[in-house]
Design a protein around this motif. Structure first.
Motif, PDB file in Angstrom:
ATOM      1  N   UNK A 119     -11.217  -3.615 -11.639  1.00 38.07           N
ATOM      2  CA  UNK A 119     -10.526  -3.226 -12.864  1.00 38.07           C
ATOM      3  C   UNK A 119      -9.125  -2.682 -12.577  1.00 38.07           C
ATOM      4  N   UNK A 120      -8.300  -2.658 -13.625  1.00 38.95           N
ATOM      5  CA  UNK A 120      -6.888  -2.320 -13.464  1.00 38.95           C
ATOM      6  C   UNK A 120      -6.663  -0.898 -12.972  1.00 38.95           C
ATOM      7  N   UNK A 121      -7.444   0.033 -13.489  1.00 38.50           N
ATOM      8  CA  UNK A 121      -7.195   1.439 -13.203  1.00 38.50           C
ATOM      9  C   UNK A 121      -8.373   2.069 -12.469  1.00 38.50           C
ATOM     10  N   UNK A 153      -6.899  -5.187   5.860  1.00 32.70           N
ATOM     11  CA  UNK A 153      -5.436  -5.173   5.966  1.00 32.70           C
ATOM     12  C   UNK A 153      -4.979  -5.719   7.308  1.00 32.70           C
ATOM     13  N   UNK A 154      -5.653  -5.309   8.381  1.00 32.50           N
ATOM     14  CA  UNK A 154      -5.258  -5.746   9.724  1.00 32.50           C
ATOM     15  C   UNK A 154      -5.601  -7.209   9.991  1.00 32.50           C
ATOM     16  N   UNK A 155      -6.602  -7.740   9.298  1.00 33.49           N
ATOM     17  CA  UNK A 155      -7.068  -9.101   9.566  1.00 33.49           C
ATOM     18  C   UNK A 155      -6.786 -10.060   8.400  1.00 33.49           C
ATOM     19  N   UNK A 177       0.474  -2.568  -3.985  1.00 32.45           N
ATOM     20  CA  UNK A 177       0.211  -1.517  -4.966  1.00 32.45           C
ATOM     21  C   UNK A 177      -1.257  -1.077  -4.972  1.00 32.45           C
ATOM     22  N   UNK A 178      -1.797  -0.915  -3.752  1.00 33.83           N
ATOM     23  CA  UNK A 178      -3.151  -0.400  -3.636  1.00 33.83           C
ATOM     24  C   UNK A 178      -4.247  -1.406  -3.961  1.00 33.83           C
ATOM     25  N   UNK A 203      -8.005  -1.504  -3.039  1.00 34.64           N
ATOM     26  CA  UNK A 203      -8.102  -1.209  -1.604  1.00 34.64           C
ATOM     27  C   UNK A 203      -8.623   0.212  -1.415  1.00 34.64           C
ATOM     28  N   UNK A 204      -9.816   0.469  -1.941  1.00 35.21           N
ATOM     29  CA  UNK A 204     -10.396   1.807  -1.850  1.00 35.21           C
ATOM     30  C   UNK A 204     -10.740   2.145  -0.402  1.00 35.21           C
ATOM     31  N   UNK A 205     -10.530   3.397  -0.054  1.00 36.88           N
ATOM     32  CA  UNK A 205     -10.873   3.903   1.273  1.00 36.88           C
ATOM     33  C   UNK A 205     -12.200   4.644   1.230  1.00 36.88           C
TER      34      UNK A 205
END
Length: 250
Positions: A119-121, A153-155, A177-178, A203-205
């Motif tokens: 979702x957007x937000x 991200x790295x791959x 933008x995340x 791109x949640x951590x």
């Protein structure tokens, strides 16, 4: 890349979506679910919720083990296909995961194979997590299987071309933008037509999920880094596999 606000509604109902992802390893998925059931030890006949169940293959696999499984998905096309599998242990509903569904009802909830973060937000994604948390009985458990953003991200494969059944998929990926964005340009040689879709996944951590889970009264009990349940490593693990339990007081 331009991303349609509700990109998943059109893309997940498209035959091209199912064609592109038709090579997913079902044996690996079954092995993972077997290992997961062995780890969780749910009671015979436990009530289970498969959130974003797609066409219901994994829900059916769980139901075949004797559990009572309910699958929900936004895609009308996927749910129409899944309903052909229904039996006394297995049922499906077309439903938006951001909206409430059966409060304090399920023993276990699953969200498999990065079927979250669309979702957007962040608020909308938190609403989806609230739906899952509220659907669980106090003491119920959630397994959420997500990509590991650092590893991806790295791959990241920036560009590739695939062809299946005379359909060419020209795919471009980026992190912006995340979010992880995947632009899919389609050339259908049989139909002599082109189509265009863009996937967007947050791109949640690990820290993001820890914060969101805590807000919903979900206590993380384990974090694994792959489908073999190896310890999570923020840089080297391909997956972020979170196991949590709903507060008994929730």
């Amino acid at each position: 890349m331009e991303v349609a606000k509700q990109w998943f509604k059109d893309w997940f109902n498209s035959p091209y979506y199912h064609l592109l992802y038709s090579n997913r390893d079902e044996r690996e998925a079954a092995s993972f679910i077997d290992k997961l059931v062995g780890y969780l030890h749910p009671a015979p006949g436990a009530l289970m919720l498969d959130v974003a169940c797609g066409r219901g293959r994994h829900a059916r696999y769980l139901a075949d083990k004797g559990f009572c499984v309910t699958g929900i998905d936004l895609s009308e096309e996927s749910i129409a296909a899944a309903r052909k599998l229904e039996n006394e242990y297995l049922s499906f509903f077309q439903h938006d995961m951001r909206l409430p569904f059966r409060i304090n009802y399920f023993d276990v909830a699953f969200n498999f194979f990065t079927s979250f973060g669309y979702f957007d937000t962040r608020h909308e994604n938190e609403n989806a997590l609230r739906t899952i948390a509220n659907s669980l009985k106090p003491g119920g458990r959630l397994v959420l299987d997500y990509l590991n953003s650092n590893y991806v991200t790295e791959h990241l494969v920036r560009h590739e071309v695939k062809e299946k059944d005379q359909v060419v998929f020209d795919i471009v990926r980026e992190r912006k933008n995340g979010k992880f964005l995947k632009q899919i340009n389609i050339l259908d040689k049989k139909q002599l037509m082109r189509a265009f879709y863009t996937e967007s996944v947050s791109a949640f951590s690990k820290q993001d999920f820890e914060e969101m889970f805590a807000m919903q009264g979900l206590v993380i009990t384990d974090i694994f880094g792959d489908y073999h349940f190896n310890t999570f490593d923020s840089r080297h693990s391909p997956r972020l596999l979170l196991v949590a339990q709903k507060n008994v007081s929730a």
